[in-house]
Structures are given as structure tokens and as C-alpha cells.
Design a protein around this motif. Structure first.
Motif, mmCIF file in Angstrom:
data_model
loop_
_atom_site.group_PDB
_atom_site.id
_atom_site.type_symbol
_atom_site.label_atom_id
_atom_site.label_comp_id
_atom_site.label_asym_id
_atom_site.label_seq_id
_atom_site.Cartn_x
_atom_site.Cartn_y
_atom_site.Cartn_z
ATOM 1 N N UNK A 40 2.845 6.119 -3.036
ATOM 2 C CA UNK A 40 3.801 7.041 -3.596
ATOM 3 C C UNK A 40 3.770 6.908 -5.172
ATOM 4 N N UNK A 84 18.219 5.031 -7.236
ATOM 5 C CA UNK A 84 18.201 6.314 -7.750
ATOM 6 C C UNK A 84 17.571 6.450 -9.073
ATOM 7 N N UNK A 120 14.150 7.117 -8.620
ATOM 8 C CA UNK A 120 13.993 8.625 -8.185
ATOM 9 C C UNK A 120 14.142 9.344 -9.636
ATOM 10 N N UNK A 143 -7.528 -24.632 2.460
ATOM 11 C CA UNK A 143 -7.806 -25.930 1.636
ATOM 12 C C UNK A 143 -8.966 -25.632 0.702
ATOM 13 N N UNK A 163 0.848 -1.115 0.003
ATOM 14 C CA UNK A 163 -0.160 -0.124 0.004
ATOM 15 C C UNK A 163 0.837 1.371 0.142
ATOM 16 N N UNK A 164 1.857 1.229 0.553
ATOM 17 C CA UNK A 164 2.794 2.285 0.808
ATOM 18 C C UNK A 164 3.289 2.685 -0.424
ATOM 19 N N UNK A 218 -12.743 -19.156 1.845
ATOM 20 C CA UNK A 218 -12.700 -18.828 3.071
ATOM 21 C C UNK A 218 -11.259 -19.082 3.797
ATOM 22 N N UNK A 219 -10.611 -20.386 3.319
ATOM 23 C CA UNK A 219 -9.385 -20.851 4.031
ATOM 24 C C UNK A 219 -8.807 -21.215 2.798
#
Lengths: 575, 406
Positions: free
Chosen positions: A229, A300, A303, A385, A224-225, A382-383
Motif C-alpha cells: 500500500x 484518518x 489516510x 541457538x 507485506x500488505x 539455520x536455527x
């Protein structure tokens, strides 16, 4: 040296099928696969003696993958079935059970294996010809203009796997979803050679099944972070994409045992970083909007790209690379970029749009292609298996739909094809044996009757394996379909009061039919061929199986049984 | 049959009326107090409930639990637990004689995942030298590389340097000489600091520009109990640290209880609440009993069995509390349909909804439990694969499959 062992002589067993141990093993194996068969089949829990992953399943693909088998005869069986499942995905248990039944039944008749094998081949040819003929009474054409039969097919696959733990509403939801997924993989321009696309299953465990959905394009999971960004740029029109399959992390590659001589003043790290930054500048000057990297990208470089409004996504992984190549490709044959050198403009691809999406607690980038046959199926259960079973079931259903496109026919399910086929074989061997034997002078009609009876019993036992709750199995004397009645029902003269519909759902008990117990001996009758269209149209829900998969399973079962029956010696190397 | 039961009765929500801020706060405090009632720190439940609600209500919309940290400290009374607006972590190491200012105001924080120790950058490399001067040049080069990195960190104007990897004495002393603080907090605290100060963890010191450094309002050091703590203040970033001083180890392990209470309050803010004290199970049981009476035939027995199974939960609650379970259950049956549950404090039953003994609605996972039971009941055989050892050989074909019926 203490581990050296003297070579032991190989062990040779003759006539392996006559051994009680082998028969017992086959019987246990048959019991395991039979008890898993059908919608009311039981589950098997497989685990390692040393602990670890526990698999709970009733599907042949998972069962055979996790089962450790050493006996040569069972190994042949398992390998044949696994091979069939890898090609067709469906009817694995059908193949295994039929093969075991054939072997067990044939051993009870006093005929030479050569004769039995020859007659089995004749009977297989008879079955194959009948199932492929227009007059077949258990074959339904698939009209892709209507979703009814494909939905019935998918629903049959889903309901036959009890470990998915789906309720009726969930079955309906997932069936529709699978059909939609399949339709998204069909190219829009259906000219010439058609290549179906791919669907990627994205797991979402712990959610409700009805939260499952399908989206065109590819979903790339992101923390999510990072998503916050990398905000998508608001741009109209297609986005230019560069897809890298090499690392952009600036790590120096391993030189192995060689020597690297570095002149004074040269920094290897800086040199690689400079190369990466130059690459970044080239991507910016080429107006690339989205850079995707299979491996890691140097911060870098990230960025630099983000400063120029270019979205950079790394750590995609090898699994998504092939579908990404297809989604972003500009022209056929373009490969992902594999070097850090100068990039030609033809290496870039494009996508229609890029969005963020959130499903449950997971966040994704959603790449929408310009046109394409790649879609993402978000599957929830649900699980673990239930999710593993559902995933396997969905893959089976999608594969089965692909097979049905090639050969647009389905067979009646619920045991009706097996009982109908058995009735047909009995009728043919009694009334027209010469049509089966043709010019084969090596076999007599009596031998044919014996083997045919064993073959039919094998088919009927397979159908009976669908019943796990002690109910009685009946067959009608007109269509030869499969009917079941609950256990401990009062013995009634009028069966139509206790029965409702046949196994496939095509006929109901209100028709004027007469029934008899499947296991009882009865006079052979000619089952009605040529399915009436109105019967297919009137029934609301049919249970059907894929013709290609079932026919393939029938062939593999008979051929494997023949192979095992033909075994004279088993030679095992002990160490 | 069980699947049929699970589906139509999978949710039982008592929709709460819209509340004012004060009423909501009171409600949340009572929810938190309920969660803490069954824990060791129940004596201070009022104190902690207030703190928990303060913290959760001031978190941002995402309500991220990982923005709340819990630190444990020896010595001190539990009721004296301070709540730090920001992040606190144990002080690791400082040089004697180094007088670090007790507080920094508005410092820049550098978060580094770089090793700053004097050792070879890459393991397994060999260097061939011919003269002593060459060897000296190599050693000097290593020192220069280290000092170069330290110089870059210093020139970035960061006042606080937090490391993920260990740093050596040289680096620690270098920072101490230049009035910079350095520490290696635990990973969880470092992650929280990274999120709160809006910096990013750097793996290289080559580009330490202002946009990769974080900042906070205040960074300081204080003594709590027997230990010194460094803490950072982030009034805008919405992060908190509970500090639990206590003498007994068991009380210090009660960070889990606080975590439970925080999670419950967070859930209650996100979703609606239902009556606690197992009132839900009793209500579901009643619904199923009523439903079973509409079903002709033997299926009724399955529904009744499921309804009886649900009653095992309030029964167990009473047994654990030392009450007469049968007596309490009889009272609950008499008050079916009135949202009554077990009242632990008075050894009786009560309307838990009115008493604010609430639980979050999404915590009730009855349908999943029923479906899990279906999955287990469907299993009829367990197959154990033989050991994968060299010595053991499977004894014939039949012994391979160990079918154990349930």
C-alpha cells in the motif's frame, strides 16, 4: 501472619577458602568455564528447573547471564567477569579461568595471603609492562591500511565460538561482512573527535549463513500488505522526514484519579482527531515526504497523508528511535518531535532515499542516509541457538575492532601469549629478581620464586585448557609458543614430524626448534622477544586476540584473585 | 567431519525438463496424490489432488497459502466436497422471521473492529448525576451514540457488515430491519475476506468512505451437510475455500492432509522436484560411500557412519509399511545410482522418478539435520538452575551445579 519468620542470626565463616565445600565449588566452576574455552570447547546447556528457555552456549556473556549463583565467592568471581565482559566483550572465559587457576595454585603454597597479594601485584605490573613494551615478543601492530590482521582478529573471534556451527566458507563470509560493517560505522570526515557509528543486527533465522549481508542505513520491518500500500514516491533528491516519538493514535491520555469536565457539545475524540488532522495538514504544507512514528498513527491521519503522497510509517518501536534520530537529523541536537502542537521547520530531518527490500520472507523499508555511520547487518543462521551465538559473536567482534582502533595492537592467540609470558616471567624471576621486587623489602626472592611459579602454572594451565581432546601440549625452547599434538601419538624423538604449526600459526615445525612437554619442569630460558616482521608477513592465517581486552582480562583476573585471597570472613544474612 | 560431509552434498536436484501446461498439470496432480497417499483420505486422493492443483495453479504469483481456507462440516460424503471460489464461513445467527435474501449481488462489505453494544465506552469511569433528568440524558446519550454509529454504517451503503468483535441484539436487529446482513466470522476468515475484497478493517465508524469498504461479486447463503454457510464470491481475488463434509471426526481432522498437499504443490511450482520414496537418501548414501573410499585414515569411519544413518529412513518406511526392510534395502543397494526408491504399492522398489512419485527439492534438509546433531554432540554438560521458590535453599556451593555428562 503465617508467613512471618523470626529473624535468624547472620552466619559468619572465617577463612572461607580453607573450607572443602568452597574448594569443591571453585573446582566445579573452573571445570565448567575451562571446558567451554577455545574453538574446540564444549557447549553448556542451561535451563531453569521449572522449564522455559534453554540456552546452549559456550560464551561467557551468555553463560554467566543465565547461571544462577548464590555462593559469595563465586558471586564475586562472576560479577568481576561480567563487568569485564560488559566493558570489553571478549576474553571473559580467559579471565574466569585465570582467576580460578591463580586461587587454586596459590593455595598450594604455604605463604601468607598478604605476601602473595603483594607479589601478584608485582608480577601483574611485570606482565603489563612487558605486553605494552616495544620488545614484546607476542605483540603485533595493526596496520589498518591492510585488512589482513583485522580479518585475522575477526576470524579468531568467530572460530572460538563453536555453537555458531559455521563452516570455513561461512567463517570467511561473516568475517568479511563484519569488517565491512565496522568500516561503515567509521565517519568519512575523520577530523577532530571521532565518534564511531552503530550497527543494528537484523535477525533472519532459518536462512543460510551465506545469505547474510550488510546495508548502509536502517531497515524497518513491514508486513507485506502494508508495504504494497505504501509505495515509495519517485522523487529525486533528499526526502524530508518528520520523526515522532509521541503517539499519534488519538487516544486520550489517562487522567488518573482526576476529574475531566467536558462541556456539552464537545467530543473529546473529535477534538483530538481534529488536532491530529491539523498536524497532518501542517506536515503536508511543510512538504514533508516521510512521516515516521514510534507509536501508533490514527488511520484518518494516515489516510490524509497518503492522499497527499506522504509516506507514513508507524509502530517503529523504541529500539530504532535512536539510530533513526542519527540518520535523519539535520543538525546536531535535533530531537524527535514529542508533541502534537505546531512544529518548527528545524525539527525535520532528511534522508537520501527510501527503498523497499525483501530478504527471505521478511519485507523492509530501507532508509538510506545522506551521510551517516549507521548500518544494518542482516544476520542469517539455520536455527535459534546458532543464531543467538552468532549474534553475540558478531557483537564481540565489532566491539573488539573498535577497541583495536583505539589501541592498534593485537596479541598472539591460540595459547602462545600465555606460554610465552610464563617463560618470560620465569626467566625474569630467576635472572633479575631485584628488577621485580625493586624497593620492596617485605618479600624475599624465595617467596617471589614460589609465587611466580604458581603464576606461571596458572597461565600454562589456561593455555592447556584449549586442548579438549586429550592431546599433549608442548612448548618450544626458543619462542615459548604453544604446540599441540594429537592424543595417542607415538612417542617420537623427532617432534617436528608430528607437529605442524604453533597455536597462533606464526611458526611452523620446520624451523630448528626443540620442544618439551609444557607440564614438565625445565630450566628457565629467555624467550625471543621482538617479533620478526617477515615471520608475521609470511604466515597466511594468524590467530590473534585484542590487546586491550586481554590485558584488561589479565588485570581483572589478578585483582579478583587477590580480593578473594584477602577474604578473611564471609558474613551471610540468612533471612 | 560431519560438517564437511554436509556441505558438498547438501543438494541433489533432478532438474526437470521444461514441460507443457498439460504435462505440468499432470505432474502436479501426481505430486499431490503422492502427498495424500499416506493420509486417511487416500481413497479419494485423485479427487482431492485435482482440486488442490486447480486451486494452487490459479493463485497469484505470491502463492499465498492463507488465501485458501478449509471448513469442516458434519454429515455428507467426503467425495462430495465442494470447492468454493471465494470464502465460506459458518452462518452464526439470524432472527426468526427475518427473511434475508439468499444472495446479494455486488454488495459493499464493511469490515469493522468496533463493539456495538450498549455498555460504557470506557470501563472504570464514574458519572455524577444530580437529577433524574440528568440520568435519563445519560442513558439517551448512550443510545444515541449507538444509533449514531449504526446510522453511519447504514449511510455508508454497505450491504454486508462483518464484525471482529461481538455485536449486541440492538445492532443485529437494526441491520435486519434495513435489509443488511451482519455476521461475526472467525478471525482467519475475516482476514482472508479483508485481503480478498480489498477493504480494510476499520476501528472507527466515523469515516466509512467507499475506499475503505470492500466489494465482492456475490454474497449468499447455502446449506451444506447439516449447516448453513455464508459465502462470498471473489473471482478476481484468487481465494478458495474447501468444504470437507464427513461423518467421522477423524476425517474432518484431515484438513491437515489437504494443507500438506497444497503446500507440496505450491513448493513444486516454485522449485524443482526430486524422486520420492526415499530415493534421495539412498543416492546420498551411495555418494558418501564412494567419497569415503577416497579418504585415507580413520575419518573414513565417520563418513561411513553418516552414510549408514541415511539408510535408516528408507528402512523405517519399509518397517512402517510392514515390508521386509532388509530385503528391500538389499534390492536398493543393488540398484544404487539408478534413482530407485521404495514402492509402497507393490512391496518392491521402483524408479520413482518415472512413476511420478516426486517430492519438492527444497523439502530435503539433510545438512541441517547433520549440523543439529553436531550441536547436540558438542554439549557435554547440562546446568539446571535451582527452583526459584522461597522454601528451598541450595544445600552448599557444590550442589548448585548439577553437571550431567552425556
Amino acid at each position: 501472619m503465617s508467613r512471618l519468620e523470626a529473624k535468624k542470626p547472620s552466619l559468619c565463616n572465617s577463612e572461607p577458602l580453607t573450607s572443602e565445600g568452597v574448594r569443591a565449588t571453585l573446582s566445579v566452576w573452573r571445570g565448567i568455564v575451562s571446558s567451554c574455552y577455545g574453538p574446540s570447547g564444549r557447549l553448556k546447556q542451561l535451563h531453569n528447573g521449572l522449564g522455559g528457555y534453554v540456552c546452549t552456549t559456550s560464551q561467557s556473556a551468555a553463560l554467566l547471564r543465565n547461571l544462577s549463583v548464590t555462593h559469595p565467592i563465586i558471586k564475586i568471581l562472576v560479577t568481576s567477569v561480567q563487568n569485564h565482559v560488559s566493558c570489553f566483550s571478549d576474553c571473559g572465559l580467559f579471565t574466569a579461568i585465570l582467576c580460578c587457576n591463580l586461587i587454586e595454585n596459590v593455595q598450594k603454597i604455604v605463604l601468607t595471603p598478604t605476601t602473595v597479594i603483594k607479589l601478584n601485584k608485582h608480577l601483574l605490573r611485570l606482565c603489563t609492562n612487558y605486553l605494552n613494551s616495544e620488545a614484546c615478543g607476542c605483540r603485533i601492530p595493526v596496520d589498518f591500511h591492510s585488512a589482513r590482521i583485522p580479518l585475522c582478529l575477526v576470524r579468531s573471534v568467530l572460530t572460538s565460538k563453536p555453537a555458531s556451527m559455521l563452516t570455513k566458507e561461512e567463517v570467511d563470509h561473516i568475517s568479511a561482512l563484519i569488517l565491512r560493517t565496522f568500516l561503515l560505522t567509521i565517519p568519512e570526515n575523520a577530523e577532530g573527535h571521532i565518534i564511531l557509528g552503530k550497527s543494528i543486527i537484523v535477525p533472519l533465522k532459518g536462512q543460510r549463513v551465506t545469505d547474510s549481508t550488510v546495508l548502509p542505513g536502517i531497515l524497518i520491518e513491514m508486513p507485506e500488505v502494508q508495504l504494497m500500500k505504501l509505495l515509495p514516491i519517485k522523487k529525486s533528491g533528499a526526502l524530508k522526514v518528520a520523526l515522532f516519538c509521541t503517539t499519534l493514535s488519538g487516544d486520550l491520555s489517562d487522567t488518573g484519579k482526576g476529574t475531566v469536565v467536558v462541556p456539552c457539545g464537545v467530543s473529546l475524540e473529535s477534538a483530538v482527531l481534529d488536532q491530529l488532522l491539523n498536524l497532518g495538514r501542517q506536515l503536508v504544507s511543510d512538504h514533508v515526504d516521510l512521516v515516521l512514528c514510534q507509536k501508533v498513527m490514527h488511520p484518518s491521519l494516515k489516510q490524509l497523508l497518503s492522499a497527499h503522497q506522504v509516506i507514513a510509517i508507524d509502530r517503529i518501536g523504541v529500539t530504532l528511535m535512536e539510530p533513526l534520530s542519527k540518520v535523519t537529523v539535520q543538525k546536531i541536537g535535533t530531537q524527535p518531535i514529542g508533541s502534537l502542537g505546531s512544529i518548527s521547520t528545524s525539527s525535520y530531518g532528511s534522508v537520501k532515499n527510501l527503498r523497499t527490500a525483501k530478504f527471505g520472507s521478511k519485507h523492509f523499508f530501507h532508509l538510506i542516509p545522506n551521510e551517516g555511520t549507521i548500518c544494518s547487518l542482516l544476520l542469517c543462521n539455520r536455527n535459534d541457538t546458532a543464531w543467538d551465538e552468532l549474534k553475540l559473536t558478531c557483537q564481540t567482534a565489532l566491539h573488539v575492532l573498535q577497541l583495536t582502533v583505539k589501541e592498534p595492537w593485537v596479541l598472539l592467540g591460540g595459547g602462545c601469549t600465555e606460554t610465552h609470558l610464563a617463560a618470560y616471567i620465569r626467566h625474569k624471576t630467576c635472572n633479575e629478581p631485584e628488577s621485580i621486587l625493586k624497593d620492596d623489602a617485605g618479600c624475599t626472592q624465595t617467596e617471589l620464586h614460589l609465587v611466580a611459579e604458581a603464576f606461571c602454572r596458572a597461565l600454562e594451565s589456561l593455555a592447556v585448557s584449549l586442548e579438549h581432546d586429550g592431546g599433549e601440549i608442548l612448548t618450544d625452547m626458543k619462542y615459548g609458543h604453544f604446540w599441540s599434538v594429537q592424543a595417542h601419538s607415538p612417542s617420537a624423538v623427532n617432534w617436528s614430524d608430528l607437529l605442524s604449526r604453533c597455536g597462533c600459526g606464526l611458526y611452523n615445525s620446520q624451523e630448528e626448534l626443540s620442544w618439551s612437554f609444557l607440564r614438565s619442569t625445565r630450566h628457565p630460558f629467555a624467550p625471543q622477544t621482538c617479533l620478526p616482521r617477515e615471520a608475521v608477513g609470511s604466515s597466511s592465517t594468524l590467530t590473534v586476540d585484542c590487546l586491550t581486552a586481554k590485558l584488561g582480562g589479565l588485570q581483572v583476573a589478578v585483582e579478583t584473585a587477590n580480593l578473594i585471597l584477602d577474604l578473611s570472613y564471609v558474613i551471610e544474612d540468612k533471612n | 567431519m560431519w560438517r564437511k560431509i554436509c556441505t558438498p552434498r547438501s543438494s541433489f536436484e533432478l532438474s526437470a525438463q521444461p514441460l507443457s501446461w498439460l504435462e505440468q498439470r499432470k505432474l502436479l496432480e501426481k505430486c499431490a496424490a503422492t502427498a495424500l497417499s499416506s493420509k486417511l483420505i487416500s481413497q479419494q486422493k485423485a479427487f482431492f489432488a485435482k482440486m488442490v492443483v486447480d486451486v494452487v495453479m490459479t493463485l497469484d504469483d505470491l502463492l499465498q497459502l492463507k488465501m485458501i481456507g478449509i471448513q469442516k462440516v458434519q454429515d455428507g460424503a467426503l467425495g462430495d466436497s465442494p470447492l468454493v471460489t471465494g470464502i465460506a464461513f459458518k452462518k452464526t445467527f439470524s432472527y426468526a422471521g427475518f427473511e434475508m435474501p439468499k444472495k446479494y449481488y455486488n454488495p459493499m462489505i464493511a469490515l469493522l473492529n468496533v463493539e456495538l453494544e450498549l455498555k460504557a465506552e470506557k470501563d472504570g469511569t464514574g458519572i455524577r448525576v444530580h437529577t433524574v433528568e440528568d440520568y435519563q440524558a445519560n442513558v439517551d446519550a448512550e443510545w444515541n451514540m449507538l444509533y449514531d454509529k449504526l446510522e453511519r454504517i447504514y449511510r455508508s451503503e454497505a450491504k454486508v457488515v462483518l464484525f471482529k468483535l461481538p455485536i449486541g441484539d440492538v445492532a443485529t436487529q437494526y441491520f435486519a430491519d434495513r435489509d443488511m446482513f451482519c455476521a461475526g466470522p472467525p478471525e482467519e476468515d475475516l482476514k482472508r475476506t479483508t485481503m480478498a475484497c480489498r477493504g480494510s478493517l476499520q476501528t472507527s465508524v466515523s469515516v466509512l468512505s467507499a475506499d475503505v469498504l470492500g466489494c465482492c461479486q456475490m454474497f449468499g447463503e447455502t446449506q451444506i451437510g447439516g449447516e448453513r454457510y455464508n459465502f462470498t464470491g471473489f473471482p478476481k481475488a484468487k481465494t478458495y475455500t474447501f468444504i470437507l463434509p464427513s461423518s467421522a471426526q477423524q476425517f474432518m481432522e484431515e484438513e491437515r492432509s489437504l494443507h500438506d498437499a497444497i503446500a507440496i504443490v505450491r513448493r513444486t511450482i516454485k522449485d524443482s522436484g526430486v524422486a520420492g520414496g526415499r530415493a534421495i537418501e539412498m543416492e546420498l548414501s551411495k555418494s558418501l560411500w564412494d567419497y569415503s573410499r577416497t579418504i585415507p585414515g580413520k575419518q573414513q569411519l565417520f563418513i561411513v557412519a553418516y552414510a549408514k544413518t541415511l539408510e535408516i529412513i528408507p528402512r523405517q518406511l519399509c518397517d512402517n509399511a510392514g515390508f521386509d526392510a532388509t530385503n528391500n534395502l538389499n534390492k536398493l543397494w543393488a540398484r544404487w545410482g539408478e534413482r530407485y526408491g521404495v514402492d509402497i504399492n507393490n512391496e518392491d522398489i521402483d524408479d520413482n522418478f518415472e512413476d511420478f512419485v516426486w517430492e519438492p527439492a527444497t523439502g530435503r534438509q539433510c545438512p541441517d539435520g547433520g549440523l543439529e546433531a553436531c550441536l547436540i554432540v558438542y554439549i557435554d554438560e547440562t546446568i539446571k538452575n535451582p527452583h526459584s521458590t522461597v522454601d528451598t535453599t541450595p544445600a552448599g556451593g557444590g550442589a548448585e551445579f548439577m553437571a550431567t555428562p552425556f
